[in-house]
Design a protein around this motif. Structure first.
Motif, PDB file in Angstrom:
ATOM      1  N   SER A  90       6.731   1.121  -6.472  1.00  0.00           N
ATOM      2  CA  SER A  90       5.536   0.307  -6.239  1.00  0.00           C
ATOM      3  C   SER A  90       4.718   0.939  -5.122  1.00  0.00           C
ATOM      4  CB  SER A  90       5.916  -1.131  -5.871  1.00  0.00           C
ATOM      5  OG  SER A  90       6.673  -1.148  -4.676  1.00  0.00           O
ATOM      6  N   VAL A  91       3.424   0.746  -5.184  1.00  0.00           N
ATOM      7  CA  VAL A  91       2.515   1.243  -4.160  1.00  0.00           C
ATOM      8  C   VAL A  91       1.795   0.035  -3.571  1.00  0.00           C
ATOM      9  CG1 VAL A  91       0.506   2.677  -3.660  1.00  0.00           C
ATOM     10  CG2 VAL A  91       2.214   3.454  -5.314  1.00  0.00           C
ATOM     11  N   ALA A  92       1.857  -0.110  -2.263  1.00  0.00           N
ATOM     12  CA  ALA A  92       1.258  -1.276  -1.613  1.00  0.00           C
ATOM     13  C   ALA A  92      -0.271  -1.228  -1.693  1.00  0.00           C
ATOM     14  CB  ALA A  92       1.701  -1.343  -0.151  1.00  0.00           C
ATOM     15  N   VAL A  93      -0.855  -2.398  -1.823  1.00  0.00           N
ATOM     16  CA  VAL A  93      -2.323  -2.502  -1.766  1.00  0.00           C
ATOM     17  C   VAL A  93      -2.781  -2.115  -0.360  1.00  0.00           C
ATOM     18  CG1 VAL A  93      -4.256  -4.129  -1.842  1.00  0.00           C
ATOM     19  CG2 VAL A  93      -2.408  -4.282  -3.536  1.00  0.00           C
ATOM     20  N   PRO A  94      -3.827  -1.315  -0.226  1.00  0.00           N
ATOM     21  CA  PRO A  94      -4.305  -0.922   1.110  1.00  0.00           C
ATOM     22  C   PRO A  94      -4.610  -2.141   1.976  1.00  0.00           C
ATOM     23  CG  PRO A  94      -5.418   0.340  -0.603  1.00  0.00           C
ATOM     24  CD  PRO A  94      -4.621  -0.717  -1.300  1.00  0.00           C
ATOM     25  N   ASP A  95      -4.256  -2.043   3.249  1.00  0.00           N
ATOM     26  CA  ASP A  95      -4.455  -3.175   4.166  1.00  0.00           C
ATOM     27  C   ASP A  95      -5.910  -3.634   4.210  1.00  0.00           C
ATOM     28  OD1 ASP A  95      -1.787  -3.161   4.833  1.00  0.00           O
ATOM     29  OD2 ASP A  95      -2.048  -1.868   6.582  1.00  0.00           O
ATOM     30  N   LEU A  96      -6.838  -2.695   4.076  1.00  0.00           N
ATOM     31  CA  LEU A  96      -8.255  -3.036   4.153  1.00  0.00           C
ATOM     32  C   LEU A  96      -8.668  -4.022   3.070  1.00  0.00           C
ATOM     33  CD1 LEU A  96     -11.018  -2.455   5.501  1.00  0.00           C
ATOM     34  CD2 LEU A  96     -11.311  -0.574   3.856  1.00  0.00           C
ATOM     35  N   PHE A  97      -7.986  -3.967   1.917  1.00  0.00           N
ATOM     36  CA  PHE A  97      -8.347  -4.848   0.801  1.00  0.00           C
ATOM     37  C   PHE A  97      -7.196  -5.755   0.391  1.00  0.00           C
ATOM     38  CE2 PHE A  97     -11.284  -1.262   0.351  1.00  0.00           C
ATOM     39  CZ  PHE A  97     -12.493  -1.946   0.273  1.00  0.00           C
ATOM     40  N   ALA A 118      -0.604   9.046  -5.743  1.00  0.00           N
ATOM     41  CA  ALA A 118      -0.812   7.877  -4.877  1.00  0.00           C
ATOM     42  C   ALA A 118       0.490   7.451  -4.219  1.00  0.00           C
ATOM     43  CB  ALA A 118      -1.405   6.730  -5.689  1.00  0.00           C
ATOM     44  N   PHE A 119       1.568   7.417  -4.995  1.00  0.00           N
ATOM     45  CA  PHE A 119       2.866   7.017  -4.448  1.00  0.00           C
ATOM     46  C   PHE A 119       3.337   7.972  -3.352  1.00  0.00           C
ATOM     47  CE2 PHE A 119       7.460   7.988  -4.811  1.00  0.00           C
ATOM     48  CZ  PHE A 119       7.946   6.864  -4.160  1.00  0.00           C
ATOM     49  N   LEU A 120       3.253   9.275  -3.608  1.00  0.00           N
ATOM     50  CA  LEU A 120       3.741  10.259  -2.638  1.00  0.00           C
ATOM     51  C   LEU A 120       2.890  10.275  -1.374  1.00  0.00           C
ATOM     52  CD1 LEU A 120       4.602  13.189  -5.077  1.00  0.00           C
ATOM     53  CD2 LEU A 120       6.215  11.751  -3.818  1.00  0.00           C
ATOM     54  N   VAL A 121       1.571  10.209  -1.536  1.00  0.00           N
ATOM     55  CA  VAL A 121       0.691  10.213  -0.365  1.00  0.00           C
ATOM     56  C   VAL A 121       0.894   8.945   0.453  1.00  0.00           C
ATOM     57  CG1 VAL A 121      -1.725  10.096   0.383  1.00  0.00           C
ATOM     58  CG2 VAL A 121      -1.049  11.733  -1.373  1.00  0.00           C
ATOM     59  N   ALA A 122       1.004   7.788  -0.225  1.00  0.00           N
ATOM     60  CA  ALA A 122       1.222   6.534   0.501  1.00  0.00           C
ATOM     61  C   ALA A 122       2.570   6.538   1.218  1.00  0.00           C
ATOM     62  CB  ALA A 122       1.140   5.356  -0.464  1.00  0.00           C
ATOM     63  N   ARG A 123       3.585   7.130   0.604  1.00  0.00           N
ATOM     64  CA  ARG A 123       4.906   7.150   1.230  1.00  0.00           C
ATOM     65  C   ARG A 123       4.944   8.058   2.457  1.00  0.00           C
ATOM     66  NH1 ARG A 123      10.246   8.892  -2.127  1.00  0.00           N
ATOM     67  NH2 ARG A 123       9.258  10.950  -2.002  1.00  0.00           N
ATOM     68  N   HIS A 124       4.248   9.190   2.385  1.00  0.00           N
ATOM     69  CA  HIS A 124       4.334  10.161   3.478  1.00  0.00           C
ATOM     70  C   HIS A 124       3.257   9.966   4.547  1.00  0.00           C
ATOM     71  CE1 HIS A 124       7.559  12.567   1.779  1.00  0.00           C
ATOM     72  NE2 HIS A 124       6.958  12.519   0.613  1.00  0.00           N
ATOM     73  N   TRP A 125       2.075   9.474   4.128  1.00  0.00           N
ATOM     74  CA  TRP A 125       0.981   9.337   5.093  1.00  0.00           C
ATOM     75  C   TRP A 125       0.516   7.892   5.262  1.00  0.00           C
ATOM     76  CZ3 TRP A 125       0.755  13.796   1.873  1.00  0.00           C
ATOM     77  CH2 TRP A 125       0.991  14.977   2.562  1.00  0.00           C
ATOM     78  N   TYR A 130     -10.309 -14.151  -5.782  1.00  0.00           N
ATOM     79  CA  TYR A 130      -9.935 -12.968  -6.564  1.00  0.00           C
ATOM     80  C   TYR A 130      -9.606 -11.818  -5.626  1.00  0.00           C
ATOM     81  CZ  TYR A 130      -9.972  -9.747 -10.531  1.00  0.00           C
ATOM     82  OH  TYR A 130      -9.609  -8.834 -11.508  1.00  0.00           O
ATOM     83  N   SER A 131      -8.679 -10.975  -6.060  1.00  0.00           N
ATOM     84  CA  SER A 131      -8.197  -9.867  -5.253  1.00  0.00           C
ATOM     85  C   SER A 131      -9.323  -8.939  -4.802  1.00  0.00           C
ATOM     86  CB  SER A 131      -7.170  -9.055  -6.051  1.00  0.00           C
ATOM     87  OG  SER A 131      -6.916  -7.802  -5.434  1.00  0.00           O
ATOM     88  N   ALA A 132      -9.403  -8.705  -3.503  1.00  0.00           N
ATOM     89  CA  ALA A 132     -10.419  -7.790  -2.980  1.00  0.00           C
ATOM     90  C   ALA A 132     -10.168  -6.367  -3.472  1.00  0.00           C
ATOM     91  CB  ALA A 132     -10.415  -7.825  -1.450  1.00  0.00           C
ATOM     92  N   TYR A 133      -8.901  -5.993  -3.648  1.00  0.00           N
ATOM     93  CA  TYR A 133      -8.619  -4.638  -4.121  1.00  0.00           C
ATOM     94  C   TYR A 133      -9.125  -4.438  -5.546  1.00  0.00           C
ATOM     95  CZ  TYR A 133      -6.327  -0.357  -5.493  1.00  0.00           C
ATOM     96  OH  TYR A 133      -6.100   0.911  -5.962  1.00  0.00           O
ATOM     97  N   ARG A 134      -8.956  -5.448  -6.391  1.00  0.00           N
ATOM     98  CA  ARG A 134      -9.475  -5.324  -7.763  1.00  0.00           C
ATOM     99  C   ARG A 134     -10.996  -5.208  -7.753  1.00  0.00           C
ATOM    100  NH1 ARG A 134      -5.929  -6.358 -12.060  1.00  0.00           N
ATOM    101  NH2 ARG A 134      -3.867  -7.078 -11.421  1.00  0.00           N
ATOM    102  N   LEU A 154      -6.043   4.790  -8.551  1.00  0.00           N
ATOM    103  CA  LEU A 154      -6.547   3.424  -8.446  1.00  0.00           C
ATOM    104  C   LEU A 154      -5.600   2.416  -9.099  1.00  0.00           C
ATOM    105  CD1 LEU A 154     -10.338   4.026  -9.243  1.00  0.00           C
ATOM    106  CD2 LEU A 154      -9.295   3.645  -7.001  1.00  0.00           C
ATOM    107  N   ALA A 155      -4.922   2.839 -10.168  1.00  0.00           N
ATOM    108  CA  ALA A 155      -4.041   1.932 -10.899  1.00  0.00           C
ATOM    109  C   ALA A 155      -2.699   1.736 -10.208  1.00  0.00           C
ATOM    110  CB  ALA A 155      -3.812   2.453 -12.319  1.00  0.00           C
ATOM    111  N   ALA A 156      -2.295   2.675  -9.360  1.00  0.00           N
ATOM    112  CA  ALA A 156      -0.953   2.641  -8.774  1.00  0.00           C
ATOM    113  C   ALA A 156      -0.629   1.332  -8.043  1.00  0.00           C
ATOM    114  CB  ALA A 156      -0.757   3.843  -7.844  1.00  0.00           C
ATOM    115  N   PRO A 157      -1.528   0.788  -7.208  1.00  0.00           N
ATOM    116  CA  PRO A 157      -1.193  -0.490  -6.545  1.00  0.00           C
ATOM    117  C   PRO A 157      -1.217  -1.696  -7.487  1.00  0.00           C
ATOM    118  CG  PRO A 157      -2.818   0.756  -5.275  1.00  0.00           C
ATOM    119  CD  PRO A 157      -2.747   1.378  -6.641  1.00  0.00           C
TER     120      PRO A 157
END
Length: 290
Positions: free
Chosen positions: A121-128, A52-59, A140-144, A209-212
């Protein structure tokens, strides 16, 4: 004890328990079908978080990490089963423990070479990246919520696969009476590869799923592995439904305990495990031995 605070901890406990289920379901299937004590299962969870960290950082998107984790998990599971674990099914458990401990060291060294030993750290997706109003004074957090929904969807798919398909029937039979697989002339190697690939993929998905929600760091899977073993023991070896319900129980007990009785929270889940084993040694959903 205010109601919004209690509701938040209750939802956190459900979300945590469902993540535990994704890890523990693969762990219980692998042990139930193949008799393998896989101490490296927590490292697979860690690999998912780093994916998750690598994909979020590169893409720039955590969601892209989910299909990547599924592919990586399946391929990694097939390779591990075919070239390593297949030769340890009939070996002593000590040999299996040594093998999986060696894998932990291998995964940790590989992780260190690729990304180093820092915390990420991995950012929570903008959509949630927002909160859902629940009551007048609580949101409550939409991502959770999204994590809860994804875990429930995966649990439903896993239950359908186990309970309603031919391969699922074979896996249930192998978990309950392993000797029947050979008697019926079923290709055991195919069953083992399938179970190991699915179990590995589920662990990586849980890590993504746990990364953010948590920091991504070395050995992050160790704590999840220990508590997942507790889930497996309470639910019953080889029982996916047992893993589901015990994971929810453990998630709630651990989360509520840390929130309201922190001095004894660390002991609560282990006391619960001891009580269940005293009452029902095979676990809540395990097969009783006669």
């Amino acid at each position: 004890m205010d109601f919004p605070g209690f509701l938040a901890q209750l939802l956190n406990g459900v979300q945590y328990g469902l993540l535990l289920f994704l890890i523990a379901s693969g762990l219980t299937l692998i042990f139930g079908v193949m008799g393998i004590i896989n101490l490296a299962h927590g490292s697979l969870f860690m690999i998912g978080a780093y994916v998750a960290f690598l994909v979020a950082r590169h893409w720039g998107s955590v969601w892209l990490a989910l299909p990547v984790a599924i592919v990586v998990g399946i391929v990694l599971g097939l390779v591990l089963e075919r070239f390593l674990f297949r030769f340890f099914y009939h070996r002593e458990h000590l040999d299996q423990v040594l093998l999986t401990f060696a894998l932990i060291l291998l995964f940790e060294e590989t992780r260190s070479l690729i990304v180093g030993n820092d915390f990420y750290s991995v950012a929570v997706p903008d959509l949630f990246n927002f909160s859902v109003p629940i009551t007048a004074g609580f949101s409550y957090s939409a991502y959770r919520f999204a994590v809860i929904g994804i875990c429930l969807a995966l649990a439903a798919l896993l239950f359908f696969w186990i309970e309603r398909t031919k391969m699922g029937a074979i896996i249930r039979a192998a978990a309950e009476k392993p000797e029947m697989v050979d008697v019926l002339g079923i290709d055991a190697s195919r069953v083992h590869m399938t179970v190991f690939a699915i179990g590995t993929a589920l662990a990586l998905i849980a890590g993504v799923l746990a990364a953010p929600l948590y920091s991504v760091y070395p050995n992050m899977g160790d704590g999840f592995l220990i508590i997942s073993f507790v889930v497996v023991v309470i639910g019953g070896l080889g029982s996916v439904s047992g893993a589901f319900w015990s994971a929810l129980i453990i998630g709630l007990v651990d989360t509520l305990g840390k929130a309201y009785v922190p001095k004894v929270a660390g002991l609560a889940v282990y006391v619960l495990m001891a009580a269940v084993l005293l009452w029902r040694p095979s676990g809540l959903f395990g097969q009783q031995r006669t």
